[in-house]
Design a protein around this motif. Sequence first.
Motif, short mmCIF file in Angstrom:
data_model
loop_
_atom_site.label_atom_id
_atom_site.label_comp_id
_atom_site.label_asym_id
_atom_site.label_seq_id
_atom_site.Cartn_x
_atom_site.Cartn_y
_atom_site.Cartn_z
N HIS A 160 29.13 24.70 -4.21
CA HIS A 160 28.70 24.23 -5.53
C HIS A 160 29.12 22.78 -5.78
N GLY A 161 30.08 22.26 -5.02
CA GLY A 161 30.40 20.84 -5.06
C GLY A 161 31.41 20.40 -6.08
N VAL A 162 31.91 21.32 -6.93
CA VAL A 162 32.94 20.94 -7.91
C VAL A 162 34.29 21.15 -7.23
N LEU A 163 34.82 20.10 -6.66
CA LEU A 163 35.99 20.21 -5.79
C LEU A 163 37.31 20.10 -6.53
N TYR A 164 37.31 19.47 -7.71
CA TYR A 164 38.53 19.28 -8.47
C TYR A 164 38.15 19.10 -9.94
N PRO A 165 39.10 19.22 -10.85
CA PRO A 165 38.79 19.07 -12.27
C PRO A 165 38.45 17.63 -12.63
N PRO A 166 37.26 17.39 -13.17
CA PRO A 166 36.93 16.03 -13.62
C PRO A 166 37.72 15.69 -14.88
N MET A 167 38.38 14.54 -14.88
CA MET A 167 39.25 14.14 -15.98
C MET A 167 38.84 12.79 -16.57
N TYR A 168 38.87 12.70 -17.88
CA TYR A 168 38.67 11.44 -18.60
C TYR A 168 37.43 10.68 -18.14
N GLY A 169 36.32 11.39 -18.04
CA GLY A 169 35.06 10.73 -17.71
C GLY A 169 34.73 10.69 -16.24
N GLN A 170 35.57 11.29 -15.39
CA GLN A 170 35.25 11.34 -13.96
C GLN A 170 33.98 12.16 -13.74
N PRO A 171 33.20 11.84 -12.70
CA PRO A 171 31.98 12.60 -12.44
C PRO A 171 32.30 14.00 -11.94
N GLY A 172 31.32 14.86 -12.02
CA GLY A 172 31.46 16.24 -11.55
C GLY A 172 30.78 17.18 -12.49
N GLY A 173 30.24 18.29 -11.98
CA GLY A 173 29.60 19.23 -12.89
C GLY A 173 28.65 20.18 -12.21
#
Length: 558
Positions: A160-173
Amino acid sequence: MPSSAERRTLPFPTFLSILVLTLLLAAPAWAAENIRGATTGPTTAKGYNHPNQYVHLQPTQIAPNMEPVIPHADQDKEARAKLDALRKKTGKKPNILIVVLDDVGWMDPGFNGGGVAVGNATPNMDKLASEGLVLTSAYSQPSCSPTRATILTGQLPCHHGVLYPPMYGQPGGLDGAVTIAQLLRDQGYVTQGVGKWHMGENDGSLPQNVGFDDFYGFLSVSDMYSEWRDVYFNPEIALSPDRFAAMQKLPFNPNVVHCEKGGCKNVRLIDLNAIKDLDEDWLTYSENFIRKMAKNPKPFFLYHGTRGCHFDNYPSDRYAGKSAARTVYSDCMVEMDDVVGRLVKTLEETGQLENTLVFFTSDNGPEGEVDPYGRTPFRGYKGTTWEGGVRVPTFVYWKGMITPGKSEGLFDLADLFPTALSLAGVSGADIGKLVPKDRYIDGIDQASFLLGDQKLSNRRSVFYWMMAEFAAVRMDEFKLHRVVQITDGINTKGWNGGFSGTVTKTGGVVMYNLYANPQEDASVGIRHLPIESFLEQEMKRYAAVLKKFPPKFDMARR
């Protein structure tokens, strides 16, 4: 046998051959065909087979884009009969309630040895667990966002590609993913999300755009709303007006939001006062949803993600000091117990309890770098693939449908995806047809495991991923590591959790018996190479899967 005088004159190899031949002639016929025993000689003990031990079995491939399973025909038949009888009785498909706590350790609740023993009684959780099925080997991912995406997609992070928690505007979803909410809605379900999201704030990843009819909660993670406001934890920002202003401009939504078709609306700002009452607020929203659904002919899927007990915990006046431990973490655990109890009580009061599967779990093991935090009897913390980071407290409750008990059968939270679809009436290879052919479903339909009296898992192995690293595999009681995190590899002082250590490759045969050594600190790989070879082959099998269904490691594009 030769006499003592003859033994003295015989070469040792000849004597040893005669001795073995004599023992074989004296042993039962089966021993002559297959010698087993120790250095002292063969044995006539036949041994025992135990349930949920599959290392010697070959799984069944049911679809090209689905993980193979260990089938149990009788158990499947039993589960289907239960579901059919309930469907005739209620006239509709079963409701599904998934409760996901945050950073709660395996040994925090009483049903796993915590509770009263660690200063935070959990009577509601314990009662439900005693009347349901406790899964002692249920697995999350090492951190929250990968786990939550795994629950909703049935895929491991590599897919699914979500490898780590996106924080403070980091990409991911979740943008572009097929979720269980979407597929259950296609099956006639009303889909509701409440609480923590943290699977992306870009438009394509918002709850209403990935299958939820309604969502009420926050889009990120607890500390993002609190830590930079707290003059004790982060005075370098909280007491600097310019830095504080810069934080307010970062691209994340600092509000409780209400999302429906068409968009999300901000409800109120989350500050150090508002954060105290978030779980109470969200609980009320879920209770109202459950009451509303009692009059609806459609079944529902409710995904309730709590704020607690992720740091920082700010108990409301109602819960501050309510735990015997009187720490903010234990006070939070007492509140979480009330959350679970009230959700189930509402189901009962509205006459929906017998037609609702309740699945309780945590998104990962305890945070180990911000004290106070949760408890685990295993090695490691959140952020690692040691058991402490990924083995999570889990039970399944369904009044009248699940025979109470415990099972050590393997369960991955990815299994919730196909299991929910199975409860909704889609099973086997048909599940694989609901997603594009290039999508691989890592989850396994465990409906018969949860509902069958034999409590036999349909899963042969669990794979452990540490972001982009294929780290380990477990089969039966054995676990083989290829990549590990040494939590105190850099820092010699302070708390050593899962995000500040070193990641390193192993020598290749670092393997643990989790029954004999749950702390994973004494490798048995060299001594037990026959077992190690099975685990190595399983990792090679999945490596072949990754060639057909390539991993998604570029979070920057999401």
